[in-house]
Design a protein around this motif. Structure first.
Motif, mmCIF file in Angstrom:
data_model
loop_
_atom_site.group_PDB
_atom_site.id
_atom_site.type_symbol
_atom_site.label_atom_id
_atom_site.label_comp_id
_atom_site.label_asym_id
_atom_site.label_seq_id
_atom_site.Cartn_x
_atom_site.Cartn_y
_atom_site.Cartn_z
ATOM 1 N N LEU B 523 35.597 38.588 43.063
ATOM 2 C CA LEU B 523 36.267 37.411 43.593
ATOM 3 C C LEU B 523 37.079 36.731 42.498
ATOM 4 C CD1 LEU B 523 36.544 35.011 45.578
ATOM 5 C CD2 LEU B 523 34.313 34.258 44.804
ATOM 6 N N SER B 524 36.467 36.614 41.314
ATOM 7 C CA SER B 524 37.071 35.819 40.255
ATOM 8 C C SER B 524 38.396 36.391 39.781
ATOM 9 C CB SER B 524 36.115 35.760 39.082
ATOM 10 O OG SER B 524 35.812 37.085 38.673
ATOM 11 N N GLN B 525 38.618 37.683 40.000
ATOM 12 C CA GLN B 525 39.818 38.265 39.443
ATOM 13 C C GLN B 525 41.056 37.881 40.222
ATOM 14 O OE1 GLN B 525 38.771 42.407 38.952
ATOM 15 N NE2 GLN B 525 38.338 41.919 36.841
ATOM 16 N N ASN B 526 40.887 37.341 41.361
ATOM 17 C CA ASN B 526 42.052 37.002 42.149
ATOM 18 C C ASN B 526 42.244 35.502 42.282
ATOM 19 O OD1 ASN B 526 43.014 36.866 45.435
ATOM 20 N ND2 ASN B 526 44.247 37.958 43.937
ATOM 21 N N TYR B 560 42.345 47.330 38.299
ATOM 22 C CA TYR B 560 42.434 46.149 39.161
ATOM 23 C C TYR B 560 43.691 45.350 38.877
ATOM 24 C CZ TYR B 560 41.719 41.929 41.662
ATOM 25 O OH TYR B 560 41.929 40.892 42.524
ATOM 26 N N PHE B 561 43.921 45.027 37.595
ATOM 27 C CA PHE B 561 45.078 44.191 37.276
ATOM 28 C C PHE B 561 46.394 44.953 37.410
ATOM 29 C CE2 PHE B 561 41.819 41.397 35.680
ATOM 30 C CZ PHE B 561 42.281 40.166 36.118
ATOM 31 N N PHE B 562 46.355 46.271 37.206
ATOM 32 C CA PHE B 562 47.551 47.076 37.480
ATOM 33 C C PHE B 562 47.966 46.876 38.938
ATOM 34 C CE2 PHE B 562 49.186 51.281 39.000
ATOM 35 C CZ PHE B 562 50.382 51.298 38.284
ATOM 36 N N ALA B 563 46.997 46.937 39.840
ATOM 37 C CA ALA B 563 47.289 46.778 41.262
ATOM 38 C C ALA B 563 47.695 45.339 41.587
ATOM 39 C CB ALA B 563 46.063 47.192 42.085
ATOM 40 N N GLN B 564 46.873 44.398 41.174
ATOM 41 C CA GLN B 564 47.135 43.001 41.516
ATOM 42 C C GLN B 564 48.487 42.538 40.971
ATOM 43 O OE1 GLN B 564 44.224 39.608 40.850
ATOM 44 N NE2 GLN B 564 45.820 39.010 39.405
ATOM 45 N N GLU B 565 48.725 42.806 39.701
ATOM 46 C CA GLU B 565 49.931 42.279 39.070
ATOM 47 C C GLU B 565 51.183 43.047 39.497
ATOM 48 O OE1 GLU B 565 50.140 39.330 36.789
ATOM 49 O OE2 GLU B 565 48.601 39.191 38.335
ATOM 50 N N SER B 566 51.025 44.312 39.875
ATOM 51 C CA SER B 566 52.171 45.035 40.443
ATOM 52 C C SER B 566 52.565 44.393 41.767
ATOM 53 C CB SER B 566 51.826 46.509 40.679
ATOM 54 O OG SER B 566 51.623 47.166 39.454
#
Lengths: 168, 792
Positions: B523-526, B560-566
Motif C-alpha cells: 500500500l505504502s508504495q503508491n 514496482y517503481f519501474f511500473a508505477q513511475e512508467s
C-alpha cells in the motif's frame, strides 16, 4: 604430480610445492598467505585475482603456476615497492599513489574487487601516466564492481595520475 | 565468576583452547583483542549470547586507556555502517571518533543485530544511542562524586570530565570505569516485528544529546575500513585459513530447478571419476554431496570431475515464458488497498469525475541475482560438544539457529563469528555455504572451509523476485490523477535452505505458501500520490515450481517503481505536462517534494513534455524522472526514506543500445549520521540501478538456471557507467530511516522514462536490452503505420 617451483613474488624468491597446472591464485592465497589476490570467479571474468607478471596484469585464477616461473610477480601487497622500483624512487612509499587516491576519494565500499581495480589501474598508470577518461574506461572494462563504485575509481585514477606523472 | 561458568556454552578453558587452535595468523590477534576488550565483563567472550539488551554492558565497554568498545551486532557489508555506529557512540559519550572501536560480530560477544533492511543506523544506531546516553549518565554521576561537583557543573571532551571553569579538576572515563562493568540496567529501545520502534515509557531514561549540539554525528568522517581494504591488510572470509583444515566444495547440479518440485536426488556417484586426484574425500549426507581435500586445487578439480547422476528435474516455464505462466497461475487474490471507487471512474469516463485521459499497460521485471563479487565462503569446526563457525551471514544469531538444526546441537554450543565477504545486498548464498561447511565438518571430523564456485553462487542464489503488473490510470484535464489501479503477480519465497533439504531431507517450505511475504504489493508504495480512487490488487502465486527468491536490495521495489513511475510518466505525457510538474501536481508530501526538487535542481531540469523533442538522428538523448523507496510497513512502521532520481540517457536507434550518461540521485533518510557515506551509497545505488535497468537477468531453460557466470549473467561494466551526482537532503531532527536501498528503484524507473523521452517509445520490460529496445521501436513503428493506414 606436485613438484617444487621457484617463484619471484614481491621481489622475493620463494619455493612452493604444487602441481604445475595449479592456478597461481591458490599458491598465492594458500601457500603464501597473501590477501591481495582473491577468488572471484575462477574463470578470468571478474578481475578479483589480478596480479602483475613483469608489470603486466594477469588473472591468477586461470594462470597455471608453471607459466609464471622466471617472471616477477607483484601482488597488491608488493605494489608500493614495485612502484618505487619502476619509478626509481629512493624509498618505497607506504602506498602506491592509486591506493592513496582510493582513500582520498573514499571510493571503496566492500572492497573485494579493489585488488584488481588497483592492480589494473596501476598497470595503466605505468604505461600511460596521464590517461584520458576514455582510455581509463577502456583499460578498466574487464574489472567488475558490484557495489557500483566505478565513478569514484575513475576519479581516483585521475587523482593518482597527477602524482604518478610527477614521479615519471 | 562461578555463577557465570554454570551458564550454558563452551566451558571457558575449552573455548579458549578451541579458539587458539582454530584461528591462525592475522585472525588470532583479532580474536585476542576482542577477548581483551571483553575483560571488563567476565561473561563476554566466554558464554553464548545474545547478552541482555537491558544492560549497558551489553553494548559498551570502557577501557583503562580511556577508549571504548561497542558490541553492536551490526556488520560491515561494504556500506560503512560501523563507521556511522562509532560516530553515534562517540557523539553521545563526548568522545572522539578514534576513541571508539568495534569488534568482530560474534555470538559470544555482541548484541543481536541483523544487518539488513537498512537497519544498521536506523535500528542499531537508535539502540546504541540510548545505551550510550545511559552510559554517559553513569559516568557523569561517578565523576560528580569523584570531583565533588554537581553533574550540571561538569563538562566532557574526549572522555575527560572536568569542572566548568576549572580545568585542573578532571577525571577520565578510563579512570572512572576502565576495565569494570557498568552493572546498569535501563529500558532499551525495542522493536516489534523486524523494525517497528516501540515507544519507551520509563520517565527516568537518560536524556539524549540535543541534535543541534551534534559535532561528530552528521559529519563526514572517513570510513575506518578503507585503508586496510586498499593495502591488502583487510581480512575477508575468503582469506581465513585454520590449521588442519580441509578445502571443501559442494557438488550440486549445475543450476537450480523449480523450487519445491526439483529437489536434487542422487541416483549414483561414480567414485572412479576422481580416482586420479589423490586424497579427496567425498561427503554424502542424504542428497548432499561435497568433496574435500588438503589442497584447494584438488578440491576444485574433484568437484568438477566427480560424476554424480541426478534425477531429472521437473519442468520449468523457461525465462521467456515466465510471465505468461504467472498470468495463467492459480492465485490467491488480495485487495491491498481500495480507496474511493476506481471502477466508477474507469467505467464512466464521460461521467461527473471527468477522466480526460486514460492509460493502461503491462510491465514486467526479471529475476535478478545478488551477484556477489566473492562467491560465499565459510569455515566450520564441528566437534561432538560444540562448534565454531566463521561465515559472512548478515545475522549471526539467525545463522546459529539454522546450524543448530543441521548439527543437532543446542544453539548455545555453537559459536558463530562474522567475517566480511564481498557485497551481498541480501540473502545471497552465505547461509548455504555456512551450512555446507558445518555438514562437511561434522561428517569429516575436521575443520572444513567451503568456498562456493562462481557457478554455485549464481546457480543456487535466492534471486530478487520476478514481477508482472497490469496498471491502469486516469487523469483529469488539469493533470490530476483521478483513478489508479495496480494489479501485481508474484510468488513467495522459500523458507528452507537447499543445504538442509539435501542433507536432512527437510521439506521444501515456503515462508508464505500463498505467495507474498516480503514480496507482496505494498500500500505504502503508491500512497505518496494524492489519488482519490486507488486500488491495489495482489495476485499471489504459491512459490513452488519457480526459482528460489529472497531479499535482494530493496526487495520488489525495482520492478514496482519501474511500473508505477512508467505509468505516471505516461499519464503526464497524455496530459501534455512536464513529468516533474506532473509529480508536483499529484504529490503534496513535503519530503517527497523535497527529494524531487533536490534531484531536478542538481540536474538543471528544464520543464518540457517528454518525447516532445524527438530527433531523426541515429543517437538520441533523453531524460527522465523516477521516485523510489523501500518500505515494508510490517518491518518499518512509519519509518520511511524518500528518494528521487533523474537519468540522462543516449539511445542508439540502429542497434537499440541504451547508454546511461548521468544519474542525479537524491535521498532524504532523516538524520544522515555520515552524509559522505550516504553519498557513497547513492553512487553505488545509481550504478547498481543502471545495471538492473539495462543488463541483469537470470535466465533459465525448462529444467535449470542457465545464468551461471559473468557472461551468462551480465552486469554493468566500467566502460558503461554513467556519471553520478549524489544529493543528501539532511534532516537532522528526523529519525534516521536507512539509506542503502531507496535510490535503486528510482533509478530503474528514471532510465525507462528517459528512454521514452529520447525515442517516444515506452519500455514495458527491463532489463532494457538492445534487442528489447529494437523490438519496442519496431512495434511502435508498425502500430503508428497501421494507425496512419486506418486514417486514410
Amino acid at each position: 604430480m606436485a613438484s617444487e617451483l621457484q617463484l619471484r613474488v614481491n621481489e622475493k624468491m620463494v619455493a612452493v610445492t604444487a602441481s604445475p597446472e595449479t592456478p597461481l591464485l591458490y599458491v598465492l592465497t594458500d601457500d603464501l598467505a597473501l590477501q591481495g589476490p582473491r577468488f572471484g570467479c575462477g574463470l578470468g571474468q571478474c578481475g578479483c585475482c589480478s596480479v602483475l607478471a613483469d608489470g603486466v596484469e594477469i588473472r591468477s585464477c586461470i594462470t597455471p603456476v608453471s607459466k609464471v616461473a622466471g617472471k616477477s610477480i607483484t601482488t597488491l601487497e608488493g605494489l608500493p615497492g614495485y612502484y618505487a622500483k619502476r619509478m626509481k624512487l629512493k624509498t618505497a612509499p607506504e602506498l602506491h599513489p592509486l591506493q592513496e587516491a582510493m582513500i582520498e576519494e573514499q571510493a571503496v565500499q566492500c572492497g573485494y574487487c579493489y585488488n584488481g581495480q588497483i592492480i589494473k589501474g596501476a598497470e595503466l598508470l605505468f604505461r600511460n601516466p596521464q590517461p584520458t577518461e576514455p582510455q581509463i574506461r577502456s583499460a578498466m572494462n574487464g574489472h567488475l564492481c558490484r557495489c557500483g563504485t566505478y565513478p569514484r575509481i575513475l576519479l581516483a585514477i585521475q587523482r593518482a595520475s597527477k602524482k604518478v606523472a610527477a614521479h615519471a | 565468576m562461578p555463577e557465570k561458568e554454570k551458564r550454558p556454552g563452551l566451558p571457558r578453558r575449552n573455548f579458549l583452547k578451541a579458539t587458539g587452535s582454530l584461528v591462525a595468523g592475522f585472525s588470532a590477534a583479532d580474536t585476542l583483542s576482542a577477548q581483551t576488550a571483553g575483560t571488563d565483563n567476565g561473561a563476554r567472550g566466554t558464554v553464548s549470547g545474545p547478552p541482555d539488551e537491558a544492560e549497558v554492558d551489553s553494548y559498551i565497554a570502557i577501557h583503562p586507556d580511556n577508549t571504548v568498545t561497542i558490541f553492536s551486532g551490526y556488520v560491515e557489508l561494504g556500506q560503512g555502517g560501523p563507521t556511522a555506529l562509532r560516530q553515534i557512540a562517540a557523539e553521545e559519550l563526548d568522545l572522539d571518533f578514534d576513541q571508539v572501536a568495534t569488534v568482530r560480530n560474534d555470538t559470544f560477544m555482541c548484541t543481536n543485530g541483523a544487518t539488513y533492511a537498512s537497519m544498521t543506523v536506523a535500528v542499531g544506531g537508535t539502540k546504541l544511542r540510548a545505551a550510550a546516553a545511559e552510559a554517559r549518565r553513569v559516568l557523569l554521576t561517578m565523576a560528580s562524586e569523584r570531583l565533588k561537583t554537581p553533574v550540571e557543573a561538569l563538562i566532557v571532551a574526549r572522555g575527560i570530565v572536568s569542572v566548568k571553569g576549572g580545568a585542573q579538576q578532571s577525571v577520565t572515563y578510563g579512570d572512572l570505569l576502565g576495565g569494570k562493568a557498568f552493572n546498569q540496567k535501563f529500558e532499551p529501545v525495542s522493536y516489534r516485528a523486524v523494525g517497528v520502534e516501540v515507544p519507551r515509557t520509563n520517565p527516568n531514561n537518560a536524556p539524549q544529546k540535543a541534535r543541534a549540539e551534534y559535532k561528530i554525528a552528521g559529519s563526514r568522517v572517513a570510513r575506518f575500513d578503507i585503508p586496510d581494504k586498499v593495502s591488502g591488510k583487510y581480512t575477508y572470509m575468503q582469506h581465513v585459513r585454520v590449521p588442519g583444515m580441509l578445502h571443501g566444495r559442494i557438488v550440486w547440479p549445475r543450476g537450480q530447478g523449480a523450487y519445491g518440485m526439483s529437489l536434487p536426488k542422487v541416483i549414483g556417484i561414480d567414485e572412479e571419476s576422481i580416482r586420479d586426484i589423490p586424497g579427496v574425500r567425498i561427503v554424502r549426507r542424504g542428497n548432499f554431496v561435497g568433496v574435500a581435500a588438503e589442497r584447494q586445487w584438488d578440491a576444485v578439480r574433484a568437484a568438477k570431475s566427480l560424476k554424480v547422476t541426478w534425477e531429472t528435474f521437473a519442468p520449468l516455464p523457461g525465462s521467456d515464458g515466465l510471465h505468461d505462466h504467472f498470468r495463467a497461475a492459480k492465485t490467491k487474490d488480495l485487495v491491498v488497498a481500495n480507496a474511493g471507487d476506481f471502477d466508477a471512474v474507469w467505467l464512466d469516463r464521460e461521467g461527473p469525475r471527468q477522466a480526460a485521459h486514460i492509460a493502461s499497460g503491462t510491465y514486467i521485471g526479471p529475476y535478478q541475482s545478488h551477484g556477489t563479487m566473492a562467491p560465499n565462503c565459510a569455515i566450520a569446526d564441528v566437534k561432538e560438544d560444540g562448534a565454531l563457525v566463521m561465515c559472512s551471514d548478515q545475522a549471526i544469531y539467525q545463522a546459529r539457529t539454522g546450524l543448530a538444526q543441521i548439527l543437532g546441537l543446542p544453539a548455545a554450543k555453537i559459536r558463530v563469528q562474522y567475517y566480511p565477504g564481498s557485497n551481498t545486498f541480501g540473502s545471497s548464498c552465505y547461509g548455504e555455504a555456512t551450512q555446507a561447511a558445518a555438514i562437511m565438518s561434522k561428517e569429516l571430523g575436521k575443520p572444513v572451509r567451503v568456498q562456493f564456485s562462481r557457478e554455485d553462487e549464481f546457480g543456487w542464489d535466492n534471486y530478487g523476485p520476478a514481477h508482472l503488473a497490469d496498471l491502469r490510470g486516469a487523469v483529469d484535464a488539469d493533470g490530476k490523477i483521478v483513478a489508479f489501479e495496480y494489479q501485481a503477480w508474484g510468488h513467495g519465497s522459500p523458507a528452507t535452505t537447499t543445504a538442509s533439504q539435501l542433507a536432512l531431507g527437510a521439506a521444501a517450505a515456503s515462508s508464505d505458501p500463498d505467495g507474498g511475504g516480503l514480496f507482496q504489493l505494498r500500500l505504502s508504495q503508491n500512497d505518496m500520490y494524492d489519488i482519490p480512487n486507488r486500488r491495489l490488487i495482489d495476485h499471489r502465486i504459491p512459490g513452488k515450481g519457480y526459482m528460489r527468491i529472497g531479499a535482494l536490495r530493496a526487495p520488489l521495489d525495482p520492478p514496482y517503481f519501474f511500473a508505477q513511475e512508467s505509468m505516471m510518466d505516461e499519464l503526464a505525457w497524455m496530459a501534455r505536462l512536464d513529468p516533474y510538474e506532473f509529480h508536483k501536481r499529484n504529490i503534496s508530501h513535503p519530503r517527497w517534494l523535497g527529494v524531487l526538487k533536490a534531484a531536478t535542481d542538481a540536474a538543471k531540469w528544464t520543464p518540457r513534455v517528454s518525447a516532445s523533442n524527438l530527433s531523426g538522428a541515429k543517437i538520441v538523448v533523453g531524460r527522465g524522472i523516477g521516485i523510489g523507496t523501500h518500505h515494508l510497513p510490517v518491518n518499518q512502521g512509519d519509518r520511511i526514506t524518500f528518494a528521487a532520481a533523474v537519468a540522462e540517457v543516449e539511445v542508439n536507434k540502429d542497434n537499440g543500445a541504451v547508454s546511461a550518461k548521468h544519474i542525479w540521485g537524491a535521498i532524504d533518510c532523516g538524520l544522515a549520521v555520515n552524509p559522505a557515506i550516504v553519498e557513497s551509497q547513492i553512487v553505488g545505488m545509481s550504478i547498481h540501478g543502471t545495471s538492473l535497468a539495462l543488463k541483469e537477468e537470470v535466465r533459465f531453460d525448462h529444467a535449470h538456471v542457465t545464468s551461471l557466470d559473468w557472461n551468462t549473467y551480465q552486469t554493468l561494466r566500467f566502460g558503461e557507467h554513467p556519471a553520478v551526482t549524489p544529493i543528501v537532503v539532511q534532516r537532522i531532527d528526523e529519525r534516521s530511516s536507512g539509506a542503502g536501498e531507496e535510490v535503486l528503484p528510482a533509478v530503474v524507473a528514471a532510465i525507462g522514462n528517459a528512454v521514452f523521452d529520447a525515442t517516444g517509445v515506452r519500455m514495458h520490460q527491463f532489463p532494457m536490452t538492445p534487442a528489447r529496445v529494437l523490438a519496442a521501436m519496431e512495434a511502435a513503428r508498425s502500430l503508428s503505420g497501421s494507425r496512419r493506414a486506418g486514417e486514410i
